[in-house]
Write a protein that holds these residues in place. Structure first.
Motif, PDB file in Angstrom:
ATOM      1  N   MET A   1      10.102  10.310 -16.459  1.00 53.19           N
ATOM      2  CA  MET A   1       9.133   9.427 -17.100  1.00 53.19           C
ATOM      3  C   MET A   1       8.182  10.303 -17.906  1.00 53.19           C
ATOM      4  O   MET A   1       7.680  11.311 -17.399  1.00 53.19           O
ATOM      5  CB  MET A   1       8.352   8.626 -16.059  1.00 53.19           C
ATOM      6  N   ARG A   2       7.938   9.921 -19.165  1.00 46.35           N
ATOM      7  CA  ARG A   2       7.066  10.728 -20.018  1.00 46.35           C
ATOM      8  C   ARG A   2       6.134   9.816 -20.810  1.00 46.35           C
ATOM      9  O   ARG A   2       6.494   8.680 -21.130  1.00 46.35           O
ATOM     10  CB  ARG A   2       7.890  11.582 -20.974  1.00 46.35           C
TER      11      ARG A   2
ATOM     12  N   PRO B   1       5.945  16.634 -20.477  1.00 44.79           N
ATOM     13  CA  PRO B   1       5.209  16.016 -19.371  1.00 44.79           C
ATOM     14  C   PRO B   1       4.094  16.916 -18.861  1.00 44.79           C
ATOM     15  O   PRO B   1       4.158  18.131 -18.990  1.00 44.79           O
ATOM     16  CB  PRO B   1       6.293  15.835 -18.305  1.00 44.79           C
ATOM     17  N   THR B   2       3.069  16.316 -18.295  1.00 49.99           N
ATOM     18  CA  THR B   2       1.960  17.080 -17.716  1.00 49.99           C
ATOM     19  C   THR B   2       1.915  16.922 -16.207  1.00 49.99           C
ATOM     20  O   THR B   2       0.978  17.379 -15.560  1.00 49.99           O
ATOM     21  CB  THR B   2       0.627  16.604 -18.318  1.00 49.99           C
ATOM     22  N   GLN B   3       2.901  16.261 -15.634  1.00 45.71           N
ATOM     23  CA  GLN B   3       2.940  16.070 -14.191  1.00 45.71           C
ATOM     24  C   GLN B   3       4.376  16.174 -13.705  1.00 45.71           C
ATOM     25  O   GLN B   3       5.303  16.364 -14.479  1.00 45.71           O
ATOM     26  CB  GLN B   3       2.354  14.699 -13.832  1.00 45.71           C
ATOM     27  N   TYR B   4       4.551  16.049 -12.411  1.00 47.29           N
ATOM     28  CA  TYR B   4       5.881  16.170 -11.798  1.00 47.29           C
ATOM     29  C   TYR B   4       6.845  15.160 -12.410  1.00 47.29           C
ATOM     30  O   TYR B   4       6.508  13.981 -12.545  1.00 47.29           O
ATOM     31  CB  TYR B   4       5.749  15.935 -10.294  1.00 47.29           C
TER      32      TYR B   4
END
Length: 225
Positions: free
Chosen positions: A143-144, A156-159
């Motif tokens: 998911m982006r 992405p900036t997260q897992y």
């Protein structure tokens, strides 16, 4: 080959110039520069004409209901789009091996980025896939954040989840079925392969032309393709 031919001719031109003792240093440099530019322009023109004559693959359309995105040949954005229920599906493509070697070079494997977005959702579902003439393989699913102004993938900036290989076989099969239901499979290969040939050819022709115009001190037209 180009570099070797260029170097040999340049050395010859330099030797011819510097054997003339009556020329000043400025005139010698100017004459040498003019000779080099002329030789380079001639080479660029020859290659431009050669590339311009290359035979393109037969024109084919994408499998319905996919539609070609207007201006895709001149951008790094999506190539194809379609709607599926309330989803908007965008497909980006590049070749795994960049560049055009010659007229017979083959593009037999493609790297495909599939973006599935829904209204009201802040993120898109992203599939990174390898596409072949007889198969489609999923490299990753994540998911982006949506970014309609971005030319390609938003990092992405997260897992982003486990690697695709870490998922159990049933989940992997379900993701393949998810794409299959939306028409994302090997049936897209022929169109995307031909589209990349045209884009590569277009870029190569433009490269030789704009390079020649720059060396010649001319400005390319604003609407130059």
């Amino acid at each position: 080959m180009w570099k070797r031919a260029f170097s040999t001719a340049a050395v010859g031109a330099a030797a011819a110039v510097f054997r003339r003792p009556c020329l000043s240093g400025t005139r010698r440099a100017s004459t040498l520069s003019s000779a080099v530019n002329s030789m380079l322009l001639r080479s660029l023109k020859e290659h431009y004409l050669e590339v311009a004559k290359m035979t393109m693959p037969p024109k084919i359309g994408p499998p319905p209901p996919f539609a070609i995105v207007k201006g895709a040949l001149d951008s790094h954005g999506p190539v194809l789009k379609r709607s599926y229920g309330d989803e908007e599906i965008s497909i980006y493509v590049t070749r795994l091996v960049s560049g055009m070697d010659d007229e017979s070079s083959e593009i037999d494997q493609l790297f495909v980025h599939v973006d599935v977005s829904k209204p009201g959702q802040e993120e898109s579902l992203i599939f990174l896939c390898g596409l072949y003439e007889d198969a489609l393989g999923i490299h990753s699913v994540s998911m982006r954040p949506k970014d309609h102004d971005a030319a390609y993938i938003v990092l992405p900036t997260q897992y982003v989840g486990p690697t695709f290989e870490e998922l159990d076989e049933r989940t992997r099969d379900a993701f393949h079925n998810y794409l299959e239901e939306r028409g994302i499979n090997e049936s897209l290969f022929k169109f995307l392969q031909a589209w990349l040939y045209v884009k590569d050819h277009r870029n190569l022709v433009r490269w030789f032309k704009t390079m020649g115009l720059f060396i010649d001190g001319k400005k390319p037209p604003q609407d130059d393709a």
